[in-house]
Design a protein around this motif. Structure first.
Motif, mmCIF file in Angstrom:
data_model
loop_
_atom_site.group_PDB
_atom_site.id
_atom_site.type_symbol
_atom_site.label_atom_id
_atom_site.label_comp_id
_atom_site.label_asym_id
_atom_site.label_seq_id
_atom_site.Cartn_x
_atom_site.Cartn_y
_atom_site.Cartn_z
ATOM 1 N N LYS A 130 0.854 -1.194 0.000
ATOM 2 C CA LYS A 130 0.000 0.000 0.000
ATOM 3 C C LYS A 130 0.886 1.237 0.000
ATOM 4 C CE LYS A 130 -0.505 -0.195 5.048
ATOM 5 N NZ LYS A 130 -1.465 -0.246 6.167
ATOM 6 N N ARG A 132 0.642 5.876 0.054
ATOM 7 C CA ARG A 132 -0.246 6.996 0.358
ATOM 8 C C ARG A 132 0.413 8.294 -0.088
ATOM 9 N NH1 ARG A 132 2.583 10.533 4.064
ATOM 10 N NH2 ARG A 132 3.512 9.293 5.714
ATOM 11 N N LYS A 143 -13.530 8.897 -2.699
ATOM 12 C CA LYS A 143 -12.476 7.965 -3.091
ATOM 13 C C LYS A 143 -12.816 7.265 -4.400
ATOM 14 C CE LYS A 143 -14.079 4.002 -0.341
ATOM 15 N NZ LYS A 143 -13.709 3.001 0.685
ATOM 16 N N SER A 225 -8.236 3.209 -1.542
ATOM 17 C CA SER A 225 -8.913 2.407 -0.515
ATOM 18 C C SER A 225 -9.479 3.247 0.621
ATOM 19 C CB SER A 225 -7.951 1.372 0.066
ATOM 20 O OG SER A 225 -6.804 2.004 0.618
ATOM 21 N N LYS A 226 -8.894 4.446 0.832
ATOM 22 C CA LYS A 226 -9.350 5.244 1.971
ATOM 23 C C LYS A 226 -8.901 6.680 1.813
ATOM 24 C CE LYS A 226 -7.330 4.482 5.959
ATOM 25 N NZ LYS A 226 -6.955 3.899 7.277
ATOM 26 N N LEU A 227 -9.740 7.624 2.248
ATOM 27 C CA LEU A 227 -9.374 9.026 2.416
ATOM 28 C C LEU A 227 -9.370 9.314 3.905
ATOM 29 C CD1 LEU A 227 -11.474 10.879 -0.329
ATOM 30 C CD2 LEU A 227 -9.139 9.995 -0.487
ATOM 31 N N GLU A 228 -8.334 9.988 4.366
ATOM 32 C CA GLU A 228 -8.165 10.204 5.797
ATOM 33 C C GLU A 228 -7.823 11.665 6.066
ATOM 34 O OE1 GLU A 228 -5.613 7.988 9.365
ATOM 35 O OE2 GLU A 228 -5.073 7.700 7.265
ATOM 36 N N ARG A 235 -5.264 16.058 3.626
ATOM 37 C CA ARG A 235 -5.998 14.816 3.387
ATOM 38 C C ARG A 235 -5.034 13.750 2.879
ATOM 39 N NH1 ARG A 235 -8.456 17.596 5.966
ATOM 40 N NH2 ARG A 235 -10.601 18.366 5.753
ATOM 41 N N HIS A 238 -4.986 6.913 0.368
ATOM 42 C CA HIS A 238 -4.363 5.605 0.406
ATOM 43 C C HIS A 238 -4.665 4.848 -0.883
ATOM 44 C CE1 HIS A 238 -3.467 5.660 4.821
ATOM 45 N NE2 HIS A 238 -4.479 6.517 4.820
#
Length: 243
Positions: A130, A132, A143, A225-228, A235, A238
């Motif tokens: 993975k 980011r 996403k 797969s993800k926004l954080e 922001r 991933h």
């Protein structure tokens, strides 16, 4: 290893070289320095390569390549590994599956920059499983939007390429630098550019010393797969490469 000689970084011109004969110019408990190598040294968010060194009468596992002194690349060895003799001829071989995933990931992160023109990246990390990229982006799209944009760029099979400019040329075009956290290395007088897309109308063009695939189609399936949220405006996006 008081005095280190410069290592010729073969991956800069050909990221697809998987192995090379080389000569040991220094070796101690910190690792091994070769006169040339296919091992990328950890920098710019991309991990250093791992693999093997083999020589007459011995072999050693390379845990990771890192930057040494004065342009040397230090091949750090697994605990307890034997050191090759200084002056010995070795065969330096990559863990190619790991390196190739790094290449696919790294090119994907450049594509991610391309779908957010004018937005600066504030951090990044590349991994085989993975990766980011952080952006100064208070209100990001969903996403699924990012995944769709990346899928279209991968399907278009844009070629990648490299070129060189002077440090003065980069100073005259500061917008080429898309990352606030990682600045191009200076001091050598020239800067390496990585281009995605045709020379006349690139999809992305920015300074980069890392390794990349030959074309975006080689990336394969990619998914955000993800926004954080990592702050008021920062922001984290991933990405994964589902098989």
């Amino acid at each position: 290893m008081e005095r280190l000689m410069t290592t010729e970084p073969l991956f800069t011109e050909d990221a697809y070289l998987r192995e090379t004969p080389a000569r040991v110019i220094a070796a101690d408990e910190r690792g091994v320095v070769l006169d040339r190598t296919v091992f990328y040294a950890r920098s710019g968010g991309q991990p250093g390569d791992s693999g093997m060194l083999r020589w007459e009468g011995g072999e050693a596992v390379v845990a990771e390549a890192v930057k040494g002194e004065a342009g040397a690349i230090l091949h750090t060895l697994a605990p307890g590994a034997a050191l090759p003799p200084v002056g010995a001829e070795v065969l330096a071989s990559l863990d190619w599956a790991r390196r190739h995933r790094h290449m696919r990931m790294h090119t994907t992160l450049h594509l991610l920059c391309s779908v957010l023109p004018g937005i600066y990246a504030t951090g990044n990390q590349i991994g085989a499983e993975k990766s980011r990229l952080d952006f100064d982006l208070p209100d990001p799209p969903a996403k699924e939007w990012f995944t769709e944009q990346l899928a279209a760029l991968v399907a278009a099979d844009h070629p990648t390429g490299t070129s060189w400019i002077t440090e003065a040329e980069l100073d005259a075009n500061p917008q080429m630098v898309r990352t606030l956290s990682v600045q191009p290395p200076r001091g050598a007088g020239r800067i390496r550019l990585v281009r995605i897309g045709p020379e006349g109308a690139p999809v992305d063009l920015q300074p980069c010393g890392g390794t990349h695939v030959r074309s975006t189609g080689e990336i394969g399936r990619v998914e955000v797969s993800k926004l954080e949220s990592k702050g008021r405006q920062n922001r984290r996006i991933h990405i994964i490469l589902p098989e």
